[in-house]
Write an enzyme that holds these catalytic residues in place. Sequence first.
Site, short mmCIF file in Angstrom:
data_model
loop_
_atom_site.label_atom_id
_atom_site.label_comp_id
_atom_site.label_asym_id
_atom_site.label_seq_id
_atom_site.Cartn_x
_atom_site.Cartn_y
_atom_site.Cartn_z
N ALA A 146 -5.19 10.98 8.06
CA ALA A 146 -3.89 10.85 7.58
C ALA A 146 -2.95 10.89 8.59
CB ALA A 146 -3.65 11.77 6.67
N ASP B 248 -5.42 2.90 8.09
CA ASP B 248 -7.07 2.97 7.99
C ASP B 248 -7.06 1.10 8.43
OD1 ASP B 248 -6.99 5.45 7.71
OD2 ASP B 248 -8.19 5.13 6.05
N VAL C 17 -1.43 -7.62 -4.33
CA VAL C 17 -1.54 -8.88 -3.44
C VAL C 17 -2.67 -9.76 -3.68
CG1 VAL C 17 -1.21 -9.69 -1.25
CG2 VAL C 17 -0.10 -7.75 -1.85
N GLY D 47 0.86 -1.23 0.11
CA GLY D 47 0.09 0.03 -0.18
C GLY D 47 0.85 1.19 0.18
N GLU E 7 -17.45 18.20 3.59
CA GLU E 7 -16.11 19.11 2.47
C GLU E 7 -16.80 18.93 1.11
OE1 GLU E 7 -12.26 18.87 4.75
OE2 GLU E 7 -12.50 17.03 3.49
N PHE F 66 -0.79 7.13 2.94
CA PHE F 66 0.17 7.69 3.84
C PHE F 66 0.78 6.55 4.91
CE2 PHE F 66 -3.22 11.09 3.24
CZ PHE F 66 -2.00 11.90 2.87
#
Lengths: 435, 435
Positions: free
Chosen positions: A326, A310, A82, A14, A173, A17
């Site tokens: 993040a 996460d 993966v 991954g 947002e 972040f």
Amino acid sequence: MATVTDRSRVLIVGGGFGGLYTAKSLRRIPVDVTIIDRRNFHLFQPLLYQVATGGLSPGDIASPLRGVLKACKNIHVINDEVVDIDPTNQCVQLNHGKCNYDTLVLASGVENHYFGNEEWPAYAPSLKTVEDALEIRRRILQYFETEEKRYVTEVRTHTLRIVVVGGGATGVELSGAIAELTHETMKKDFRHINPANTEIVLIEASDRLIPSYPSSLSLKARQSLEKLGVTTRLNTKVLDIGKNTVVLGNGRETERLSAGAIFWTAGIKASFLGALLSTRTGAALDDLGRVIVEKDLTLAGHPEIMVIGDLANFSHQAGAPLPGVAPVAIQQGKYAAKLIRNRILGRKTLPFRYRNKGNLAVIGRNAAVADFGYLKISGYVAWILWVFVHIWSLIGFDNKLSVLMQWAWDYLTRKRGARLIVGDDKRGDPKGPLL
Amino acid sequence: MATVTDRSRVLIVGGGFGGLYTAKSLRRIPVDVTIIDRRNFHLFQPLLYQVATGGLSPGDIASPLRGVLKACKNIHVINDEVVDIDPTNQCVQLNHGKCNYDTLVLASGVENHYFGNEEWPAYAPSLKTVEDALEIRRRILQYFETEEKRYVTEVRTHTLRIVVVGGGATGVELSGAIAELTHETMKKDFRHINPANTEIVLIEASDRLIPSYPSSLSLKARQSLEKLGVTTRLNTKVLDIGKNTVVLGNGRETERLSAGAIFWTAGIKASFLGALLSTRTGAALDDLGRVIVEKDLTLAGHPEIMVIGDLANFSHQAGAPLPGVAPVAIQQGKYAAKLIRNRILGRKTLPFRYRNKGNLAVIGRNAAVADFGYLKISGYVAWILWVFVHIWSLIGFDNKLSVLMQWAWDYLTRKRGARLIVGDDKRGDPKGPLL
């Protein structure tokens, strides 16, 4: 898969972040690092809603992983996915080939969750990938184009409406940015309809917006959104989603709302690698499928496997799992690197501890809410802070510069330059030959 | 479809250079203007190759038509496509509704042409739309990602190779940019392969590059490309294209070349509206399907229909048709507006006359060729000129600013920030869940 040396092999899955900061923090440590992602870029997800509303281009908020890690000679980037994990042989199976590891760091994050309603994604896309953002942009813009054409031939009196489901940070947002786009940027673009009259509805099941923030800021967020022209519906559940319809319920009665575009920000679940890891190692998962980790972010019984970001459920500090933001992923990535280094040096590492430097959510051009624990601010000052924190946090100096220029320009002109409808129309409208 | 007034109705089909400049030039003329395009944006095609090679984002070189024409109150934008033309009733049929006109201006341009080889587009995409550019970008970047993975598990000795077919301005600019991307920007990105070793082959059937330019500049272009590491193959025809293969012939022998990515810039034909117009009015077409127009860009026998830009064959000035370049389309768009205005005023209009202000083609970071008729320049000075002419010509001040910044930054760093692989993989590689 790394070059054969006698150095310890770290495999990171991954490039978000968590993964990126693990890799970067290992650049001067004598280990061979391989980072795997099925995309070739790191995406700065906190600004994805800006791509969805035409304020930024995908290139502004993404950086090629190879470019970011070019100077780190001990890091290999593999653009693959993966498909299996073999903890006995310490090996990960990819679509093309496989990869051995001494330490595995899983940081594959979360994906959208529609709670088993398989038809909903087609009617109400989410905001997780670049393609999602371009699809949301396309649906918003296409909606007004279609309405403009309709108003020419038919007499219509229905309300223009866009619905956003989920009042978390993403929903707040996104709905704020949609309100600005329709009520400001596009208000003079059409001749038969006026996007300024669009009703933007934000649906939240609980009794306040951004429930992870203090309630005073939830209230500020709601006030700011209402000022931008967003109608917030609290204590409201979505019972069903169809083509251009949402069925709402508040426990007593139901209501059917028609809408030209519907977006979903109300659910996430762990990447499938959580479940795969659980099958292969017996790792415990929480109800979102996230992997429950030890105090040092490793898996119980598997000190060579770490789960961060996460995808991890780390509840040792606050009782509840740390939020999927993040800063948590970044700090966990740095911690993972530190743990790996300390092991090589034979040193002990203290348990992971998240230092909450504050939470920020933006609501349109001039307002944001910020929670620093001891200090809660909202409005213009929070917004300025938000702008600088986000530009500062972008990976890559050229992105920082580009976003800064773009925002300065948008701020002065209220334009949103990237209002392009690109890609295929997933709703199946015909495309036909080029005009 | 326009608001009902007694003013003359002008209908423009196509929002490229020709259509956009017609519309803009009519903004103060008392006519009702409707401009139709199936895309919602004007695309600055001369810089599309920069999107294909990761130097710019689509949003940098495209402007929403509604935004550009927002201030022109007499102009309606319709995002739709033309399916039929009825010259008797002076009416155009759209997918949604129809549109009457007093004057019709057709400016729907050209599309790619593979000379009837229906399988070739899948193996060798062209560069005409934003989606084309992102597909080219995807194929280039994906090629190296795949090779990097291959070199890990297999011993391979084959050459890395990318082929561009067609040595016109697009092929020259694209191959130059690919050479820079692979030989400079990406040279340190991988650990097992080195993109700097990629052989870039440019295939041209005639005996020189950019045949529409003076031959001294063709030679300069070739020298500059070779310096960038592009192998140019003149007098070479493409006999067949398959998956990762091109079959070449020089009249005597054939040769099979394998390549990781193949791109096609060797043929164009008129938009289908040319043929449609011919069926409905008997208009004469040339061998590319372009409409042969009168000295005032109208159709013989149909003074109310004008054809401009790439779709028109205007041979009254040079004997041969004018080239399909932006300046021709822009001047013809302005002329169409002038003709319409003069007719309203009852004035005569002199025949159209193209004023060639020069041709420019760029070859990489520091070289270009420029032909001003009396003056031919090449190298660094031509490149500087090219940069400023192109930034100046971009529609929208924010695009100018953004591209200027982006180029300045790329020039200093040799980075190409927009190296993202986005969208679906049209070659059918599996995508799988998000890592």
